[in-house]
Design an enzyme around this catalytic site. Sequence first.
Site, PDB file in Angstrom:
ATOM      1  N   GLY A  45      17.360 -20.199  23.528  1.00  0.00           N
ATOM      2  CA  GLY A  45      17.611 -19.594  22.186  1.00  0.00           C
ATOM      3  C   GLY A  45      18.652 -20.477  21.418  1.00  0.00           C
ATOM      4  CG  HIS A  68      16.715 -15.344  21.083  1.00  0.00           C
ATOM      5  ND1 HIS A  68      18.005 -15.590  20.598  1.00  0.00           N
ATOM      6  CD2 HIS A  68      16.766 -15.368  22.534  1.00  0.00           C
ATOM      7  CE1 HIS A  68      18.767 -15.795  21.863  1.00  0.00           C
ATOM      8  NE2 HIS A  68      18.256 -15.519  22.675  1.00  0.00           N
ATOM      9  CG  ASP A  69      17.985 -15.751  16.812  1.00  0.00           C
ATOM     10  OD1 ASP A  69      17.910 -15.431  15.841  1.00  0.00           O
ATOM     11  OD2 ASP A  69      18.528 -15.374  17.926  1.00  0.00           O
TER      12      ASP A  69
END
Length: 268
Positions: A140, A122-123
């Site tokens: 992440g 994520h991100d």
Amino acid sequence: MGAQVHPTALVGNQTKIGKDVVIGPFCVIDDGAEIGDGCVLESYVRVHHSTRLGRKNRVQAFTSLGGDPEDLKFNGERSYLEIGDENDIREHVTINRGTAGGGSMTRVGSHCLLQNKVHLGHDCVIGDGVIISAFSGLAGHVELEDKCIVGGGSLIHQFCRIGTGAMLGFGSVVSRSVAPYSILDGHSGMVEGANVVGLRRRGVANGTITAVSNALAYLYGDYGTLQERAAALLNSGTQPPDQIAEIANFVLHRLGKRGLVHGKISTD
């Protein structure tokens, strides 16, 4: 001009499908996804909601794009995955959406190659022209700047940043950021010099390549602090080549919370 959708594919009624799209057998495309013109999803591809693919991406079998973040803090908030144009995304790749704590967006640029079984957490923010080799995993909040190359089986710790044109050797385990145009040895986990081959492929003159090599050796020297050495690269009395300015500015302004990876560069 319309999409070619295999009869076994499941495509949401609210999915946006561009021109000349091919959606192969047993693909599942959620409502709220967007597939740009000329994309090819070969088979068994899963595209989750809030995922946008640009133009002419090719996605191969058993890939999952835009799944929920693997983050215990995630509580179902709205988040997104955005993928640029003309990427080659190979088998079994997984890319998660962003989280509220990271700006709610995972991004992949254009003209990238993600080989089989690559994972992007994520991100993550991936620049243009990036190559991530097979079996590599990004935690992440990792950022890969333009034209990076990640060797097969590499692992990158959360919040690390890999600078423009850097190369990570096979099996690298990276827990700190890596300066632009440098090459990291996967065995030792240390920067060993400039990414000479990558610079040559970009058409950089031999004299500039030598200057970049010397600049990295200086950056990893023992004079003053890291920030003082980076500042000295910018204030040598003459205008430094763009690549050296990029290295210095990376250390001074974009290094991030993880600090710079260790290095041992020969000055022979």
